[in-house]
Structure formats: C-alpha cells, structure tokens
Design a protein around this motif. Sequence first.
Motif, short mmCIF file in Angstrom:
data_model
loop_
_atom_site.label_atom_id
_atom_site.label_comp_id
_atom_site.label_asym_id
_atom_site.label_seq_id
_atom_site.Cartn_x
_atom_site.Cartn_y
_atom_site.Cartn_z
N PHE A 279 29.80 32.79 53.86
CA PHE A 279 31.03 32.54 54.62
C PHE A 279 32.32 32.67 53.82
CE2 PHE A 279 27.78 29.82 56.78
CZ PHE A 279 27.69 30.57 57.94
N HIS A 280 32.33 32.22 52.57
CA HIS A 280 33.62 32.08 51.89
C HIS A 280 33.91 33.21 50.90
CE1 HIS A 280 37.20 30.06 50.59
NE2 HIS A 280 36.76 29.81 49.37
N LYS A 281 32.90 33.95 50.51
CA LYS A 281 33.08 34.96 49.47
C LYS A 281 34.08 36.03 49.88
CE LYS A 281 30.48 38.20 46.57
NZ LYS A 281 29.12 38.76 46.27
N VAL A 282 34.12 36.35 51.15
CA VAL A 282 35.02 37.41 51.61
C VAL A 282 36.47 37.08 51.28
CG1 VAL A 282 35.19 36.41 53.94
CG2 VAL A 282 35.69 38.83 53.60
N HIS A 283 36.83 35.81 51.30
CA HIS A 283 38.22 35.44 51.01
C HIS A 283 38.56 35.64 49.54
CE1 HIS A 283 42.07 33.54 51.64
NE2 HIS A 283 41.82 32.64 50.70
N HIS A 284 37.54 35.68 48.68
CA HIS A 284 37.78 35.84 47.25
C HIS A 284 37.61 37.29 46.79
CE1 HIS A 284 38.40 31.73 45.73
NE2 HIS A 284 37.66 31.34 46.75
N GLN A 285 37.54 38.21 47.71
CA GLN A 285 37.38 39.60 47.30
C GLN A 285 38.63 40.15 46.62
OE1 GLN A 285 35.94 42.01 50.55
NE2 GLN A 285 33.97 40.97 50.63
N ASN A 286 39.77 39.56 46.92
CA ASN A 286 41.01 39.96 46.25
C ASN A 286 41.33 38.92 45.18
OD1 ASN A 286 41.94 42.32 48.02
ND2 ASN A 286 41.66 40.70 49.55
N ALA A 287 41.08 39.27 43.94
CA ALA A 287 41.28 38.31 42.84
C ALA A 287 42.74 37.91 42.71
CB ALA A 287 40.77 38.91 41.54
N SER A 288 43.65 38.87 42.89
CA SER A 288 45.08 38.59 42.89
C SER A 288 45.55 38.50 44.33
CB SER A 288 45.85 39.70 42.15
OG SER A 288 45.45 39.77 40.80
N SER A 289 46.11 37.38 44.68
CA SER A 289 46.46 37.14 46.08
C SER A 289 47.72 37.91 46.47
CB SER A 289 46.70 35.65 46.32
OG SER A 289 45.51 34.92 46.16
N PHE A 290 47.80 38.21 47.76
CA PHE A 290 49.01 38.76 48.38
C PHE A 290 49.04 38.25 49.81
CE2 PHE A 290 45.55 41.79 48.41
CZ PHE A 290 45.45 42.20 49.73
N ALA A 291 50.20 38.30 50.41
CA ALA A 291 50.43 37.56 51.66
C ALA A 291 49.41 37.90 52.75
CB ALA A 291 51.85 37.82 52.16
N LEU A 292 49.16 39.18 52.98
CA LEU A 292 48.27 39.57 54.08
C LEU A 292 46.80 39.24 53.79
CD1 LEU A 292 49.74 42.94 55.41
CD2 LEU A 292 49.48 40.79 56.67
N ALA A 293 46.50 38.82 52.57
CA ALA A 293 45.14 38.38 52.27
C ALA A 293 44.90 36.92 52.67
CB ALA A 293 44.84 38.56 50.78
N THR A 294 45.94 36.25 53.16
CA THR A 294 45.82 34.84 53.52
C THR A 294 44.71 34.62 54.53
OG1 THR A 294 48.20 34.58 53.16
CG2 THR A 294 47.08 32.84 54.41
N GLN A 295 44.68 35.44 55.57
CA GLN A 295 43.67 35.29 56.62
C GLN A 295 42.56 36.34 56.51
OE1 GLN A 295 45.31 34.88 60.57
NE2 GLN A 295 46.60 33.16 60.01
N TYR A 296 42.40 36.89 55.33
CA TYR A 296 41.25 37.77 55.10
C TYR A 296 40.06 36.88 54.79
CZ TYR A 296 38.64 41.89 53.63
OH TYR A 296 37.71 42.91 53.53
N MET A 297 39.33 36.50 55.83
CA MET A 297 38.27 35.51 55.71
C MET A 297 37.22 35.76 56.77
SD MET A 297 40.32 32.19 57.34
CE MET A 297 41.58 32.22 56.08
#
Length: 273
Positions: free
Chosen positions: A157-175
């Motif tokens: 469930f949670h790994k998908v949110h950590h696919q981007n090691a460096s965060s950016f705004a549109l990755a907020t709801q990448y889950m």
Amino acid sequence: MSCRNCSGEPQVLCSSGQLFLQPLWDSLRTREALLLSPFFPVLFSISTYVGFCLPFVLLDVLGPRAPALRRYKIHPDFSPSARQLLPCLGQTLYQHVAFVLPVTLLHWACSPAQLPREAPELPQLVHHLVACLLLFDAEFFAWHVLHHRVPWLYRTFHKVHHQNASSFALATQYMSVWELLSLGFFDMVNVTLLGCHPLTVLTFHVVNIWLSVEDHSGYDFPWSTHRLVPFGWYGGVAHHDLHHSHFNCNFAPYFTHWDKILGTLRSSPGPAW
C-alpha cells in the motif's frame, strides 16, 4: 448579544461572534445547489489540490533559468521532469474519478445534507480547525508507522508514495487507492465526531491540502509554515523530506510531538540561505 441578520431572512439570529463569518457564509449559501451536489467534494478537492501545486510546478520549471530559486530548494540539483509530473497528476485525477467519486455519491445518497443558515462563530471555527488537524496528525502518525513497520503493508500500500525519493508538489497524492481512501476516511470521521460546521469543513480541507502540498514541495522558504509556528511544534517541508530520505523517522505529517514522544524525531539541517 444577538441581531437579526444577515442573509435577509428575519427569523435568523446571529450572535456577535458570528458576525465576522456570516457575510461569507451567506455568500456561499447563494450557491447552495453546488455545495450540496455530490460532485462538489471531488471538484473542490481536485481544484484546490491542483491550484496549490501549480505555483510549485512553475517554480520547478523556472528553476534552471533562475539560479536564485535554487537556494530555497532542499535538493538544488533536482527538478521533476514531465515524465514524473504527468503520471502523478494523471493518477490523482483517475483515483478521484474512479474511487473517490463513487464513495462520495454513496455517502450523499445515504446522508442527504442541509446547510445551516447561521455561520459558525470564529473561535469555534478555529477550535475545530486545530482539533481536526491534531486528530488527523495522530491518526496518520499511527497509520504511517504501522505501514512502515509491517513489510506487507509497506509493499502493498505505501511503497508507491516513496517511489520519488526527492519530493515535489504533484507527488503529494501519488499514493495507492487504499492510502487515499484511508486519509479521506480520517477527514470524514473527524469532522463528524466534532460536529463541524460546513464552513469549518471547507476551511479544514483547504488548510489540510495546503499543508500536505507544502510538505512535499521541496521548497523551504523564509515564510514556510514551519518557520511561522514557534518552538519547533510544526515539522514542515525539511522535516518531511527527511522521512522520504531515511524512511525510519518523522512519521507525523505536520506536528512533531508524536515523533518526540516515541523517539522517531530527526531534526533537519538549517537552510543554506
């Protein structure tokens, strides 16, 4: 103290504490059909989220042409590419249409709502807003720790949110859908338990979306939220970036007290500026 008021309806009484918010609430109530539509929560959520993300996307686009912006980036040499931005946006839109909208329609059908004529008093709105943020922070902290400490939950469930090691705004709801619906469930339960006024609910959603986007933006400005809250009570973007970098610290989304209590708090280095 009370007065006859504010919406042009003489039977409505407003206390002095309501007068500040009543004109705003009366204006919103003129759009009652929209506010009570089962489509409004999804449209409101998407438009607010994308609206908060866009300034940071523009900063990322301008970054290579404006070296002065890089001093405020946590990772100065990183800028998300279109191949990273578009899948994040696409997944957010798809999940809201395919999963959030049906849940919203079901809730609307089972629990038809009506808008009260009176606005909330300002102290009550602030009290409920802070309570909702603290409850959400505690719930997500427990959920987050569990999904990091149980390997199956993390992988599924949670790994998908950590696919981007460096965060950016549109990755907020990448889950994952499960994570998105879990956070929405926390929101719904909290405002229901506290009996929040609809205006308070809208305010909470706006603040919650903004704080989550800011935490993932990758930009640490002098006016960022964590610099405005005293005593280190609020973690902020650098605090959350450490979680994405190290995985075993800073599990709370906003405040720092739960990580302090359970020994998972890790302090972020100061900004280069």
